[in-house]
Design a protein around this motif. Structure first.
Motif, PDB file in Angstrom:
ATOM      1  N   GLY A  85       0.815  -1.208   0.000  1.00 19.69           N
ATOM      2  CA  GLY A  85       0.000   0.000   0.000  1.00 19.69           C
ATOM      3  C   GLY A  85       0.849   1.258   0.000  1.00 19.69           C
ATOM      4  N   GLN A  86       1.911   1.262   0.816  1.00 20.15           N
ATOM      5  CA  GLN A  86       2.804   2.421   0.866  1.00 20.15           C
ATOM      6  C   GLN A  86       3.567   2.609  -0.449  1.00 20.15           C
ATOM      7  N   HIS A  87       3.949   1.491  -1.070  1.00 20.51           N
ATOM      8  CA  HIS A  87       4.652   1.569  -2.346  1.00 20.51           C
ATOM      9  C   HIS A  87       3.734   2.135  -3.429  1.00 20.51           C
ATOM     10  N   PHE A  88       2.459   1.751  -3.389  1.00 19.12           N
ATOM     11  CA  PHE A  88       1.490   2.282  -4.346  1.00 19.12           C
ATOM     12  C   PHE A  88       1.301   3.784  -4.145  1.00 19.12           C
ATOM     13  N   GLN A  89       1.158   4.212  -2.895  1.00 20.93           N
ATOM     14  CA  GLN A  89       0.959   5.630  -2.616  1.00 20.93           C
ATOM     15  C   GLN A  89       2.169   6.449  -3.067  1.00 20.93           C
ATOM     16  N   ARG A  90       3.367   5.897  -2.940  1.00 20.67           N
ATOM     17  CA  ARG A  90       4.558   6.616  -3.381  1.00 20.67           C
ATOM     18  C   ARG A  90       4.592   6.740  -4.902  1.00 20.67           C
ATOM     19  N   LEU A  91       4.168   5.677  -5.586  1.00 16.75           N
ATOM     20  CA  LEU A  91       4.089   5.727  -7.042  1.00 16.75           C
ATOM     21  C   LEU A  91       3.086   6.792  -7.487  1.00 16.75           C
ATOM     22  N   ARG A  92       1.979   6.850  -6.820  1.00 17.35           N
ATOM     23  CA  ARG A  92       0.909   7.794  -7.203  1.00 17.35           C
ATOM     24  C   ARG A  92       1.265   9.228  -6.818  1.00 17.35           C
ATOM     25  N   ALA A  93       1.746   9.431  -5.593  1.00 16.11           N
ATOM     26  CA  ALA A  93       1.975  10.792  -5.100  1.00 16.11           C
ATOM     27  C   ALA A  93       3.336  11.341  -5.532  1.00 16.11           C
ATOM     28  N   PHE A  96       3.427  10.438 -10.136  1.00 14.08           N
ATOM     29  CA  PHE A  96       2.359  10.958 -11.003  1.00 14.08           C
ATOM     30  C   PHE A  96       1.940  12.371 -10.596  1.00 14.08           C
ATOM     31  N   HIS A  97       1.506  12.552  -9.346  1.00 17.06           N
ATOM     32  CA  HIS A  97       1.029  13.876  -8.918  1.00 17.06           C
ATOM     33  C   HIS A  97       2.171  14.874  -8.789  1.00 17.06           C
ATOM     34  N   ARG A  98       3.345  14.396  -8.378  1.00 16.05           N
ATOM     35  CA  ARG A  98       4.477  15.312  -8.217  1.00 16.05           C
ATOM     36  C   ARG A  98       4.890  15.912  -9.553  1.00 16.05           C
ATOM     37  N   TRP A  99       4.788  15.138 -10.635  1.00 17.74           N
ATOM     38  CA  TRP A  99       5.121  15.652 -11.972  1.00 17.74           C
ATOM     39  C   TRP A  99       4.223  16.826 -12.328  1.00 17.74           C
ATOM     40  N   HIS A 100       2.923  16.694 -12.056  1.00 16.16           N
ATOM     41  CA  HIS A 100       1.985  17.777 -12.345  1.00 16.16           C
ATOM     42  C   HIS A 100       2.282  19.001 -11.472  1.00 16.16           C
TER      43      HIS A 100
END
Length: 384
Positions: A85-93, A96-100
């Protein structure tokens, strides 16, 4: 590409890296502990096939924009330091979101393209700069402990290939016209001059004004040729209006000739000549519309930025090379346009560029009046 000895993620890593101004963003690296279950890369061609009586006609514009899609899960126990779960949140936040977020911040400072996301897959030998198009979370009751994801990315370029260098004040919006377009324009201009001479010999004095319009449009085509052959940017403050004027005059010539062929009750020889004028004007109009276009990129004014007060002595931006000068004079040199259209000619062109069906409802005298007004309002001077 050789067959790998192992496809495990520790030996064939796959992951993402965020860069800003060429430097790795803190926390902007992530290697997927578990390789994606699915990975696909689509590489389309830019082509259009037209069905004709004689067969298929192909317009080919090279390789299209590639896309990469990955789909998988982050596992239940992704690693020692974090769970799935933590690895998924890091991938997403963090990716993905950090790029934006970084691009929005960079946009306020200048060029947002200084923020890049690099996707690397050592198994398939992929290292590309991408833009994340979508990110999806998927949970399933058959796999309640797993975070499943799907991510789609647009490939901008290979990571090994640097972006196009932009010198200070280089005209990124200046369209460069290809040799094929220039050759086609030169052919149109030469043919137009010959057709103008033929029109003068075939027509009576009342309708010979059509030759003036054909001559005038050929002269504007010559001005466009002169600007591009002289190495002047095809879309600066001087040449862009000339190209637009030529485009509008070509469209008006095409429409007026088409509308006048039948109402004037001409001989077959004269009709054939006018049809050649129509075809020539239509081809030149298409060439000017499709080939003489800007590339849609923005100007880069980075070279203008300089130090504020004493910041250059405390690690800030150095003094600008253009301090004390007006660099915009070199960017936008003062020149006069070689083509001018009178207000009356512009008004007549606006009427003549309407739909041909509307023009055909007008009398031949009214159409010939438009021809006279346009011809009389065209002024072409030699290109400096």
């Amino acid at each position: 590409m050789t067959t790998p000895t192992s496809q495990k993620s520790d030996q064939r890593p796959i992951g993402f890296t965020l860069l800003q101004n060429g430097q790795i963003v803190p926390g902007g690296q992530l290697t997927l502990i578990i390789r994606p279950e699915e990975l696909s890369r689509d590489e389309p061609s830019r082509l259009s096939v037209q069905q004709t009586i004689g067969g298929a006609y192909l317009d080919h514009y090279g390789v299209g924009i590639s896309t990469i899609s990955i789909q998988g899960n982050t596992g239940w126990r992704a690693g020692i330091a974090e769970d799935g779960g933590q690895h998924f949140q890091r991938l997403r936040a963090s990716i993905f979101h950090r790029w934006h977020e970084l691009r929005e911040e960079q946009q306020g400072r200048g060029d947002p393209d200084r923020v890049e996301m690099i996707f690397t897959d050592t198994l398939d030998e992929i290292a590309v700069v991408v833009a994340p198009q979508s990110f999806r979370l998927q949970r399933s009751k058959t796999k309640p402990l797993l975070y499943q994801y799907a991510m789609k990315m647009v490939v901008l370029r290979d990571a090994a290939v640097p972006p196009v260098p932009v010198a200070e004040f280089e005209r990124r919006s200046a369209g460069r016209v290809g040799s094929a377009a220039m050759e086609a324009l030169a052919t149109s201009m030469i043919t137009r001059a010959a057709l103008a001479a033929e029109v003068r010999t075939l027509f009576d004095p009342a309708t010979r004004v059509l030759a003036d319009l054909v001559d005038g449009s050929a002269a504007i085509l010559g001005a466009v040729m002169g600007l591009t052959q002289a190495g002047i940017d095809a879309f600066d403050a001087v040449s862009a209006p000339v190209i637009f004027a030529s485009r509008q005059v070509e469209l008006a010539t095409r429409n007026l000739v088409q509308a006048l062929i039948e109402p004037l009750a001409l001989t077959e020889r004269i009709k054939r000549t006018l049809r050649e004028v129509y075809s020539n004007a239509a081809e030149a109009y298409c060439n000017l519309t499709n080939s003489f276009q800007p590339n849609g990129q923005y100007l880069d004014f980075t070279g203008l930025f300089g130090a504020s007060n004493c910041s250059s002595t405390t690690g800030g931006r150095p003094l600008s090379d253009f301090a004390g000068e007006n660099p915009f004079l070199s960017l936008y040199p003062s020149r006069s346009a070689p083509v001018m259209l009178s207000l009356d000619a512009q008004s007549a062109i606006n009427e003549a560029t309407q739909d041909v069906l509307i023009l055909q409802t007008r009398s031949p005298q009214s159409l010939m009046d438009l021809v006279r007004r346009i011809s009389a309002g065209i002024v072409v001077e030699p290109v400096a």
